[in-house]
Design a protein around this motif. Structure first.
Motif, PDB file in Angstrom:
ATOM      1  N   ILE A  89      32.254 -31.156  66.249  1.00 11.74           N
ATOM      2  CA  ILE A  89      33.001 -30.685  65.063  1.00 11.74           C
ATOM      3  C   ILE A  89      34.390 -30.207  65.499  1.00 11.74           C
ATOM      4  N   HIS A  90      34.412 -29.464  66.608  1.00 12.70           N
ATOM      5  CA  HIS A  90      35.704 -28.967  67.109  1.00 12.70           C
ATOM      6  C   HIS A  90      36.639 -30.133  67.440  1.00 12.70           C
ATOM      7  N   THR A  91      36.115 -31.113  68.172  1.00 14.38           N
ATOM      8  CA  THR A  91      36.982 -32.235  68.566  1.00 14.38           C
ATOM      9  C   THR A  91      37.408 -33.045  67.339  1.00 14.38           C
ATOM     10  N   ALA A  92      36.487 -33.227  66.378  1.00 14.49           N
ATOM     11  CA  ALA A  92      36.859 -33.922  65.130  1.00 14.49           C
ATOM     12  C   ALA A  92      38.024 -33.190  64.469  1.00 14.49           C
ATOM     13  N   SER A  93      37.941 -31.858  64.460  1.00 14.94           N
ATOM     14  CA  SER A  93      39.002 -31.089  63.794  1.00 14.94           C
ATOM     15  C   SER A  93      40.328 -31.233  64.555  1.00 14.94           C
ATOM     16  N   LEU A  94      40.253 -31.374  65.889  1.00 18.15           N
ATOM     17  CA  LEU A  94      41.492 -31.552  66.668  1.00 18.15           C
ATOM     18  C   LEU A  94      42.104 -32.928  66.415  1.00 18.15           C
ATOM     19  N   VAL A  95      41.231 -33.939  66.283  1.00 21.49           N
ATOM     20  CA  VAL A  95      41.735 -35.293  65.994  1.00 21.49           C
ATOM     21  C   VAL A  95      42.488 -35.271  64.657  1.00 21.49           C
ATOM     22  N   LEU A 153      37.500 -23.972  57.964  1.00 22.04           N
ATOM     23  CA  LEU A 153      38.476 -24.673  58.819  1.00 22.04           C
ATOM     24  C   LEU A 153      39.470 -25.444  57.956  1.00 22.04           C
ATOM     25  N   CYS A 154      38.931 -26.130  56.960  1.00 19.16           N
ATOM     26  CA  CYS A 154      39.794 -26.942  56.080  1.00 19.16           C
ATOM     27  C   CYS A 154      40.766 -26.049  55.317  1.00 19.16           C
ATOM     28  N   ILE A 155      40.253 -24.922  54.787  1.00 14.35           N
ATOM     29  CA  ILE A 155      41.131 -24.025  54.017  1.00 14.35           C
ATOM     30  C   ILE A 155      42.227 -23.460  54.935  1.00 14.35           C
ATOM     31  N   GLY A 156      41.841 -23.124  56.175  1.00 13.50           N
ATOM     32  CA  GLY A 156      42.829 -22.612  57.135  1.00 13.50           C
ATOM     33  C   GLY A 156      43.943 -23.630  57.368  1.00 13.50           C
ATOM     34  N   GLU A 157      43.553 -24.889  57.526  1.00 12.90           N
ATOM     35  CA  GLU A 157      44.554 -25.939  57.766  1.00 12.90           C
ATOM     36  C   GLU A 157      45.397 -26.217  56.527  1.00 12.90           C
ATOM     37  N   LYS A 206      41.250 -20.672  60.785  1.00 14.43           N
ATOM     38  CA  LYS A 206      41.267 -21.905  61.592  1.00 14.43           C
ATOM     39  C   LYS A 206      40.657 -21.735  62.982  1.00 14.43           C
ATOM     40  N   THR A 207      40.566 -20.518  63.480  1.00 15.70           N
ATOM     41  CA  THR A 207      40.037 -20.343  64.848  1.00 15.70           C
ATOM     42  C   THR A 207      38.962 -19.267  64.968  1.00 15.70           C
ATOM     43  N   ALA A 208      39.250 -18.050  64.453  1.00 20.82           N
ATOM     44  CA  ALA A 208      38.332 -16.940  64.729  1.00 20.82           C
ATOM     45  C   ALA A 208      36.953 -17.178  64.105  1.00 20.82           C
ATOM     46  N   LEU A 259      37.478 -12.235  69.555  1.00 16.99           N
ATOM     47  CA  LEU A 259      37.808 -13.176  70.632  1.00 16.99           C
ATOM     48  C   LEU A 259      38.683 -14.303  70.085  1.00 16.99           C
ATOM     49  N   GLY A 260      38.319 -14.805  68.897  1.00 22.53           N
ATOM     50  CA  GLY A 260      39.039 -15.924  68.286  1.00 22.53           C
ATOM     51  C   GLY A 260      40.466 -15.554  67.906  1.00 22.53           C
ATOM     52  N   LEU A 261      40.656 -14.316  67.403  1.00 19.93           N
ATOM     53  CA  LEU A 261      42.023 -13.891  67.047  1.00 19.93           C
ATOM     54  C   LEU A 261      42.876 -13.849  68.317  1.00 19.93           C
ATOM     55  N   ALA A 262      42.295 -13.268  69.375  1.00 18.77           N
ATOM     56  CA  ALA A 262      43.032 -13.204  70.651  1.00 18.77           C
ATOM     57  C   ALA A 262      43.307 -14.613  71.171  1.00 18.77           C
ATOM     58  N   PHE A 263      42.308 -15.471  71.073  1.00 20.22           N
ATOM     59  CA  PHE A 263      42.449 -16.839  71.584  1.00 20.22           C
ATOM     60  C   PHE A 263      43.625 -17.539  70.894  1.00 20.22           C
ATOM     61  N   GLN A 264      43.704 -17.417  69.566  1.00 18.24           N
ATOM     62  CA  GLN A 264      44.751 -18.137  68.829  1.00 18.24           C
ATOM     63  C   GLN A 264      46.130 -17.530  69.095  1.00 18.24           C
ATOM     64  N   ILE A 265      46.184 -16.209  69.247  1.00 13.46           N
ATOM     65  CA  ILE A 265      47.483 -15.582  69.551  1.00 13.46           C
ATOM     66  C   ILE A 265      47.997 -16.105  70.903  1.00 13.46           C
ATOM     67  N   ILE A 266      47.090 -16.163  71.888  1.00 14.95           N
ATOM     68  CA  ILE A 266      47.505 -16.678  73.205  1.00 14.95           C
ATOM     69  C   ILE A 266      47.866 -18.167  73.100  1.00 14.95           C
ATOM     70  N   ASP A 267      47.121 -18.905  72.288  1.00 17.51           N
ATOM     71  CA  ASP A 267      47.438 -20.317  72.063  1.00 17.51           C
ATOM     72  C   ASP A 267      48.865 -20.463  71.527  1.00 17.51           C
TER      73      ASP A 267
END
Ligand code: FPP
Ligand code: MG
Length: 322
Positions: free
Chosen positions: A76-82, A143-147, A170-172, A203-211
């Protein structure tokens, strides 16, 4: 490259099984395999690792039970990245050419759909029940709403609340869902399921901020994607939001980030303006504070080896360069 080095041996065996299962999931069709194999070769496997670790919170949980769902989470994650790379018109992902840059957006939509469908086939085969199915559907809707939220706001400066709503969706929520699913499968009490879900959110909020910081100041060879991609695609994130509120050259920066056509020299100018502020330091401090909250949410009942691994992941998320 995945988390094996960070987690020593707690997840090593599980991860090998996961790799085999991912490989098998994309092997039914030659075109899908040739297109997706290089893409799956990169990636951190953060989502399935979180799920697998949490599923072992209270003791051993047979990998046969968790493997289909762990694999589905990575698919699902990779599909969302594609799909994300189509939206961003990105050229590189996980150190290889994106599917859209190799085969065009139309084919990339279908490749993403295929991975997504394969994920739900695995979930169906795993027979996890309607509660888990509903959590997964909710995740994909979020995920869709975030995008959609992000896409509708391109080239405009979000408020801090809008930025946080977006990165949450989209991430957290994805990282939180992985932890929650693991905790449910482990048979944890509701309060502990909620705590692990909160660990995942922070963790997800931190991950996206660093991203978002790496998007400006990462090393392309290490992140595997183009620097300045967010500015090009009009996504205005935390380093810019911060720089706009403190820089003497905020007007110049605002003009660049809200303009639909930018050159490399515009991007370099924007980077320079951001660099001359405390934006990176500020983002890191925010990420650190989310990581502190993540740590505080680890339930006491967990096996110490699992909570240690989750702490190591938390450290990795803020210290990472990829
Ligand atoms: C990468 O973020 C993208 C996401 C976290 C989510 C993408 C979600 C969708 C396209 C909708 C869901 C679709 C399916 C098929 C489930 P980013 O652009 O900030 O990071 P990047 O720099 O790695 O591209
Ligand atoms: Mg993107």
């Amino acid at each position: 490259m995945n988390f094996v080095s960070v987690l020593e041996d707690i997840a090593t065996k599980d991860l090998q099984e996961l790799e085999n299962c991912v490989e098998q999931a994309i092997s039914e069709d030659k075109f899908i395999y040739e297109t997706c194999e290089p893409l799956f070769n990169g990636g951190k496997r953060l989502r399935p690792v979180l799920f697998l670790l949490c599923s072992r919170s209270l003791g051993d949980c047979p990998i046969e039970k968790t493997l289909p769902l762990a694999t589905a989470l990575e698919l699902i994650h990779t599909a969302s990245l594609v799909h994300d790379d189509i939206l961003d018109n990105a050229q590189k992902r996980r150190r290889v050419q994106t599917v859209n840059s190799m085969h065009g957006a139309q084919i990339a939509v279908l490749v993403g759909d295929y991975l997504f469908a394969k994920a739900f086939q695995l979930v169906a085969q795993g027979n996890y029940g309607s509660k888990i199915d509903a959590i997964l559907s909710m995740l994909v809707k979020d995920l869709c709403i975030g995008e959609i939220m992000q896409d509708r706001a391109i080239f405009t400066v979000p408020t801090m609340t809008e930025y946080y709503d977006r990165i949450n969706l989209k991430t957290a929520i994805f990282l939180s869902t992985c932890c929650k699913l693991g905790a449910i499968i482990a048979g944890m009490e509701q309060k502990d399921i909620d705590s692990l879900a909160s660990y995942g959110t922070s963790l997800g909020l931190a991950f996206q901020i660093i991203d978002d910081v790496l998007d400006f100041f990462g090393d392309e060879k290490i992140t595997g994607k183009k620097i300045g991609g967010d500015i090009k695609s009009g996504v205005i994130n935390l380093p810019v939001i911060r720089a706009l509120s403190v820089s003497d050259e905020a007007d110049v920066l605002r003009e660049i980030v809200t303009r639909r056509e930018v050159t490399q020299s515009d991007i370099d100018d924007a980077l320079e303006i951001i660099k001359n502020t405390d934006a990176v330091e500020y983002c890191k401090q925010r990420a650190d504070s989310h990581i502190d909250s993540a740590r505080q949410n680890l339930p006491f009942v967990m096996k110490s080896s699992v909570s240690l691994a989750l702490e190591q992941i938390a450290d990795f998320v803020v210290d990472r360069s990829w």
